[in-house]
Motif scaffolding. Structure first.
Motif, PDB file in Angstrom:
ATOM      1  N   TYR A   9      26.988 -56.784 103.686  1.00  0.00           N
ATOM      2  CA  TYR A   9      26.846 -58.157 104.170  1.00  0.00           C
ATOM      3  C   TYR A   9      25.389 -58.610 104.071  1.00  0.00           C
ATOM      4  N   SER A  10      24.491 -57.731 104.455  1.00  0.00           N
ATOM      5  CA  SER A  10      23.060 -58.068 104.380  1.00  0.00           C
ATOM      6  C   SER A  10      22.633 -58.297 102.944  1.00  0.00           C
TER       7      SER A  10
ATOM      8  N   CYS B 235      24.592 -68.866 108.721  1.00  0.00           N
ATOM      9  CA  CYS B 235      23.901 -67.579 108.880  1.00  0.00           C
ATOM     10  C   CYS B 235      22.839 -67.680 109.973  1.00  0.00           C
TER      11      CYS B 235
ATOM     12  N   CYS C  85      19.076 -62.595 107.875  1.00  0.00           N
ATOM     13  CA  CYS C  85      20.248 -62.058 107.179  1.00  0.00           C
ATOM     14  C   CYS C  85      20.793 -60.820 107.883  1.00  0.00           C
TER      15      CYS C  85
ATOM     16  N   SER D  38      24.406 -60.561 109.715  1.00  0.00           N
ATOM     17  CA  SER D  38      25.338 -59.550 109.196  1.00  0.00           C
ATOM     18  C   SER D  38      25.851 -58.649 110.305  1.00  0.00           C
TER      19      SER D  38
ATOM     20  N   GLU E 198      29.767 -58.173 111.260  1.00  0.00           N
ATOM     21  CA  GLU E 198      30.371 -56.842 111.286  1.00  0.00           C
ATOM     22  C   GLU E 198      30.987 -56.536 112.654  1.00  0.00           C
TER      23      GLU E 198
ATOM     24  N   ARG F 290      35.854 -61.893 108.960  1.00  0.00           N
ATOM     25  CA  ARG F 290      34.610 -61.416 108.352  1.00  0.00           C
ATOM     26  C   ARG F 290      34.375 -62.009 106.960  1.00  0.00           C
TER      27      ARG F 290
ATOM     28  N   LEU G 231      31.593 -64.938 105.783  1.00  0.00           N
ATOM     29  CA  LEU G 231      30.632 -64.638 104.728  1.00  0.00           C
ATOM     30  C   LEU G 231      30.783 -65.606 103.556  1.00  0.00           C
TER      31      LEU G 231
END
Length: 569
Positions: free
Chosen positions: A158-159, A301, A356, A360, A364, A390, A394
Motif C-alpha cells: 500500500y505504501s 490519503c 503515505c 497505508s 491495512e 481496502r 486505495l
C-alpha cells in the motif's frame, strides 16, 4: 492448509530445529494478516522497478512548481556549468544564505552530462532530474523494504502504491529543491531506522539537515532521539562525524565561492529566526493552508493519515514502537509549519512519504476495527466488508491522484514547452534577446535558452519586487553582486530593460482580461508558439484541481501562453 501443516514431519535423523532469537526490537520478517495466512515480505525488485518507472515519468513530465527552484538552484547550477545564469540576492556575498555545496552535489551529474551533450542544455536539465529521481527511488525503496520486513507485505505494498502515484510524491520527487532532498533523507532515515541501522539513520538525518534544508531538523528528531536511546555511542559518533564533516565542507565551499569566511547554514538560520525571515515580505497564509494543500496533493490519503491518530489503540498493538516513532514526524512537522506565517507548498515536502505510510497503516487496519480478539468468528461479515474496503479506498486515492497529476501537467505545462521552441529559431541570429515581463516567475531556467540567444531581459510590467540579475563573470562571478541587491524585496529600475525595441523574442501569457498585451501588436510581433494555459482565477476549484474527463475542458477557462518573434523591418 496452513504453512505449519505443510511442513514435512521431522525424521529421527533430522537435527532439532533451532529456535529463532530476536533482540528487544526485532520482529519476524513475515507476519500473519489476521486470518492465519502468513505473508511474505517484498523483495527489492518490485519497489525499485515500480518506483523507477514512476520517477522516470516524473523526471520527464514534471512541471516547475516554484520560481525559487529555478532562480536559487537551476540558475546557479547553469552558471557553474556554462558561466551564465541568474543570481538572486540570497547568493550575493553580502548575505550568503545559500550553500554552493548543495549545488556542487548536483554538478556531479550536471558536469559529465554537459560534456556528453555539449550545448544541448535541455538534455542536461533532464539528466539532473533523472538523478533526482534515482535518489528518490533508492530512499523510498529502502523504506518500502523495511516496512515489508518489519510489518508485512500488505502495508509495504500500500505504501509503495501511494509513494508511486500520489501527486505530492510524484511532483516533489524530481524537484530540484533542498526540501525534496530532505524528503529523500526522511525516507531513507526512516527505512534504516526500521531496519535497525541506527547509526546510518542518524548520519543520513544529519545530511538531510546540513546538505539539504536546516529547518527540516524537526522532521528527523523522533528517529534521531530513538536511535540515540537504543545505541548511543555508535549513533552519536556517526551523527557527530557526519555533521562536522559536512559543516566543514560547507564552510570551505562557501569560502571558495563567496570569497569570504561565512557559513550559509548559519546565515540562513539567523536570517529566518533572528532577522524575521520572509513572513511579511513574501506573503502569509492562514493555519488551514497546509490542510487544503495536503488534500490537493494527497486527496483522501491525507485524511486517512490524520485518522492514524484515531486508531492509536490498534496501532499500539500492531506497529509500536517503531512505526509510531517514524510517523510521528509528520504530525510534528505539520504542526510546526502550520504555525509559521509564511507558507509554501514545498515546505511540506520532507514528510510527504510519511503521509503515505500513515494512510497505508490505516487502510491495512480496516478489518481490525471490527475484529473481536476473543472470538475470531464474531463480526465476520463486517471484517470481510472491511477487507473489501481496502482495495476500494486505495483505488479511490490513486484515481484521484492521477486526476490531480494529469490536471497540473496539462494545465500548467506550457512554459517549459514554449521555451523549447526557441531552439528552432536560430535564424534570429547570435546575440538575440528574449524578453519576459510578468511571466518572469514561470521562466523555466537558462537550460532552455539556446546558445544563439545573447541574454534574457526582464521588462517592466508593474512588478515592484526584487528580481534576479545575471551573474557577472568579469567582476568576480559568484562573489560579486549588483549594489542594489537587498533583503527587503525592494525593486530597482536597473533590473528592467529600458529599451523594448532591443527585444528579439517576447514571452507573454494572454488571458481574457481587459489589459493591453504587447504581443497583440501584430505589426511588430509574430506569434511562433502558443499553448493553452489554465486560468486559475476563473476556473472552478474542483475542475482545475482534478482532471474529470470532458468536464475538465468544458468547465475550466484557458489562456494562451505565447512566444513571439519580432518582425524584421
Amino acid at each position: 492448509m496452513s504453512l505449519t501443516t505443510r511442513q514435512r514431519r521431522s525424521q529421527p535423523s533430522d537435527p532439532p530445529p533451532s529456535s529463532p532469537t530476536y533482540s528487544k526490537y526485532d520482529k519476524p520478517t513475515s507476519r500473519s494478516d489476521g486470518d492465519g495466512e502468513e505473508e511474505r515480505g517484498l523483495g527489492w525488485f518490485v519497489p525499485v522497478f515500480a518506483l523507477g518507472m514512476l520517477r522516470y515519468m516524473s523526471a520527464t513530465s514534471n512541471i516547475i512548481h516554484d520560481c525559487d527552484e529555478v532562480f536559487n538552484y537551476w540558475e546557479p547550477l547553469h552558471y557553474l556549468l556554462y558561466k551564465s545564469g541568474f543570481q538572486t540576492w540570497e547568493y550575493s556575498s553580502e548575505f550568503a544564505l545559500r550553500s554552493y555545496l548543495y549545488i556542487l552535489f548536483h554538478e556531479l551529474v550536471g558536469r559529465p552530462a554537459s560534456w556528453l551533450f555539449g550545448q544541448e542544455k535541455v538534455r542536461v536539465f533532464y539528466a539532473v532530474r533523472l538523478f533526482l529521481g534515482l535518489l528518490s527511488v533508492v530512499a523510498d525503496a529502502v523504506l518500502v523494504v523495511a516496512l515489508s520486513r518489519k510489518y508485512g507485505k500488505r502495508l509495504a505494498s500500500y505504501s509503495l502504491a501511494m509513494l508511486c502515484l500520489t501527486s505530492g510524491c510524484f511532483f516533489a520527487s524530481t524537484s530540484f529543491l533542498p526540501s525534496s532532498f530532505s524528503m529523500y533523507a526522511v525516507s531513507l532515515a526512516s527505512g534504516l531506522f526500521l531496519l535497525e541501522k541506527y547509526a546510518m539513520a542518524v548520519a543520513v538525518s544529519a545530511a538531510g539537515v546540513i546538505l539539504g534544508w536546516p529547518f527540516s531538523i524537526l522532521a528527523f528528531l523522533p528517529v534521531v532521539i530513538c536511535s540515540l536511546a537504543r545505541r548511543f555511542k555508535q549513533t552519536f559518533l556517526a551523527g557527530a562525524f557526519t555533521s562536522l564533516a559536512l559543516l566543514a565542507l560547507s564552510l570551505l565551499v562557501d569560502y571558495q565561492y563567496y570569497q569570504r569566511w561565512t557559513s550559509s547554514v548559519l546565515n540562513l538560520l539567523v536570517y529566518n529566526v533572528v532577522g524575521g525571515g520572509e513572513s511579511h515580505l513574501y506573503g502569509t497564509e492562514g493555519a488551514s493552508y497546509y490542510l487544503r494543500n495536503g488534500f490537493n496533493n494527497f486527496n483522501f490519503c491525507f485524511i486517512l493519515a490524520f485518522l492514524f491518530l484515531a486508531i492509536l489503540p490498534i496501532a499500539r498493538k500492531k506497529y509500536a514502537p517503531d512505526l509510531l516513532v517514524v510517523v510521528s514526524s509528520f504530525y510534528i512537522w505539520l504542526g510546526f509549519m502550520s504555525l509559521q506565517p509564511h507558507k509554501e507548498e514545498r515546505f511540506l515536502y520532507p514528510v510527504y512519504p510519511l503521509v503515505c505510510v500513515a494512510a497505508s497503516a490505516v487502510i491495512e487496519s480496516f478489518p481490525d476495527l471490527f475484529r473481536d480478539q476473543y472470538n475470531s468468528s464474531a463480526n465476520y461479515l463486517l471484517v470481510m466488508g472491511a477487507k473489501i474496503l481496502r482495495p476500494v479506498a486505495l483505488s479511490l486515492i490513486l484515481s484521484a491522484s492521477h486526476a490531480r497529476t494529469f490536471s497540473l501537467i496539462n494545465g500548467y505545462g506550457a512554459p517549459i514547452e514554449v521555451y523549447k521552441i526557441l531552439e528552432h529559431h536560430d535564424d534570429a541570429g547570435a546575440g538575440s534577446v528574449v524578453c519576459v515581463g510578468s511571466e518572469w516567475h514561470r521562466y523555466p531556467s537558462s537550460f532552455f535558452i539556446p546558445d544563439y540567444v545573447g541574454e534574457v531581459q526582464w521588462i517592466d510590467d508593474g512588478f515592484r519586487g526584487l528580481l534576479p540579475f545575471p551573474f557577472n563573470s568579469t567582476l568576480g562571478g559568484t562573489s560579486a553582486a549588483p549594489s542594489y541587491f537587498n533583503n527587503k524585496n525592494k525593486a530597482s529600475d536597473q533590473q528592467y530593460l529600458q529599451d523594448i525595441d532591443k527585444c528579439t523574442f517576447l514571452v507573454e501569457l494572454q488571458l481574457n482580461r481587459p489589459y493591453p498585451y504587447r504581443g497583440s501588436d501584430l505589426s511588430k510581433w509574430e506569434p511562433i508558439a502558443a499553448l493553452h494555459y489554465l486560468d486559475r482565477e476563473f476556473s472552478p476549484p474542483l475542475y482545475r484541481s482534478f482532471f474529470i474527463p470532458y468536464l475538465w475542458q468544458r468547465n475550466n477557462v484557458f489562456g494562451m501562453y505565447k512566444l513571439f518573434k519580432r518582425i524584421a523591418k
